[in-house]
Design an enzyme around this catalytic site. Structure first.
Site, PDB file in Angstrom:
ATOM      1  N   SER A  95       0.879  -1.186   0.000  1.00 18.74           N
ATOM      2  CA  SER A  95       0.000   0.000   0.000  1.00 18.74           C
ATOM      3  C   SER A  95       0.903   1.218   0.000  1.00 18.74           C
ATOM      4  CB  SER A  95      -0.861   0.044   1.262  1.00 18.74           C
ATOM      5  OG  SER A  95      -1.578  -1.140   1.423  1.00 18.74           O
ATOM      6  N   LYS A 170      -7.157   1.903  -2.569  1.00 15.56           N
ATOM      7  CA  LYS A 170      -6.723   1.473  -1.227  1.00 15.56           C
ATOM      8  C   LYS A 170      -6.762   2.650  -0.242  1.00 15.56           C
ATOM      9  CE  LYS A 170      -4.750  -0.972   2.055  1.00 15.56           C
ATOM     10  NZ  LYS A 170      -5.407  -2.062   2.773  1.00 15.56           N
ATOM     11  N   LYS A 238       0.829   5.822   8.188  1.00 20.34           N
ATOM     12  CA  LYS A 238       1.478   5.841   6.859  1.00 20.34           C
ATOM     13  C   LYS A 238       0.435   5.998   5.757  1.00 20.34           C
ATOM     14  CE  LYS A 238       1.970   2.032   4.830  1.00 20.34           C
ATOM     15  NZ  LYS A 238       1.273   1.243   3.820  1.00 20.34           N
TER      16      LYS A 238
END
Ligand code: NAD
Length: 294
Positions: A95, A170, A238
């Protein structure tokens, strides 16, 4: 088909094992030597560095933490883009920032190499079961060619658009999950403080409009004060930071994401970064001095 697989952590290791089970030949590398031993026992060829995995393969797959790790392996430190066969394809399951996906794809195109970005949803249990959901970006013909490889690791494989579209999707997933968990924590804490047992709130509303996969997975964890990851707060920071970067590039408003990111950062600085993201509850518990119970 011979596949190089780099990044054998919580997600990568079970994904690679499912490829072996499906009969693919695997050349693997991770910085963590213990993981490599386990993969050797499962039937993979162990390599001494990322570059070595690329020898004679048809496909390179990475499952690394974030954009700098993928860039380091593909372009900067290990330079797989130069070393992999020019007939091979690259699929990044990490990701990462979609802007980085597009940059990497553009560099690979200079060598004539195709790329798909194919991040996943589902976490470790679904990685083990081979039932991950893949959201993919890239050319349709490349997607069709490698779809069976992804289906060996997942039960849902959807092409979302050109390269980068997988990671955009995502990021949407990560915003929805983060805001959902925060809303759940806020509501259960408020409900308990108003005198209703969280267990009753959960039982009464889980079948209605507020019910969700997030609620079913995370409410029991919150009531048990079980913050074992799962998906760590630090990894979600993140992802939400990548949402911030992607949104800034197109001037998209993301007030809810910003707020939950700040809450997660506070938890990180408080030493909770390695907890499951259900530990967003701790933000409310610390403010109120009251612990959620069953
Ligand atoms: P992890 O930290 O467990 O695994 C990453 C692996 O990459 C580690 O084993 C590490 O040693 C290895 N690594 C890092 N840099 C390397 C390098 N330069 N060369 C070789 N190996 C290197 O992380 P994870 O939980 O497996 O997550 C991987 C990706 O999948 C992340 O982008 C994460 O956001 C995403 N993801 C995770 C989950 C989850 O529930 N854990 C769910 C969906 C998606």
């Amino acid at each position: 088909m011979k596949i190089a697989f780099i990044g054998l952590g919580i997600m990568g290791k079970p994904m690679a094992k499912n490829l072996l089970k499906a009969g693919y030949e695997l050349r693997v590398y991770d910085r963590n030597a213990a993981t490599l031993e386990e993969m050797k026992a499962a039937g993979a060829t162990i390599c001494s560095c990322s570059a070595e995995t690329a020898e004679g393969v048809d496909l390179v797959i990475t499952m690394l933490p974030n954009s700098p790790h993928v860039k380091s392996v593909m372009l900067e430190h290990d330079k797989l883009a130069e070393k992999m066969p020019k007939t091979a394809t690259f699929i990044d399951c990490s990701s990462i920032n979609p802007v980085a996906s597009r940059e990497i794809a553009a560099k690979l195109a200079e060598y004539g190499i195709d790329m798909l970005d194919a991040p996943v949803s589902g976490g470790q249990p679904k990685a083990v079961d081979g039932t991950l959901a893949f959201m993919v970006g890239g050319k349709e013909e490349v997607f069709n060619k490698f779809k069976p490889v992804l289906e060996a690791m997942g039960s849902s494989v959807v092409l979302c658009g050109d390269v980068g579209a997988g990671n955009v999707t995502k990021l949407c997933n990560q915003t929805i999950v983060a805001v959902n968990i925060a809303a759940l924590a806020e509501a259960l804490q408020m409900g308990q403080m108003c005198g209703v047992e969280p267990e009753k709130i959960f039982e009464a509303i889980k079948g209605g409009l507020a019910g969700s996969t997030v609620m079913n997975a995370k409410a029991p964890m919150m009531m048990d004060q079980n913050f074992q990851p799962g998906f760590r707060i630090d990894l979600h920071i993140k992802d939400l930071t990548n949402v911030q970067d992607a949104a800034k590039a197109v001037d998209a408003p993301i007030p809810l994401t910003q707020m939950v990111l700040e809450m997660m950062k506070i938890l990180h600085h408080d030493g909770d970064g390695a907890c499951d993201h259900s530990a967003l509850l701790k933000y409310y518990q610390k403010l109120t001095g009251e612990v959620l119970h069953h």
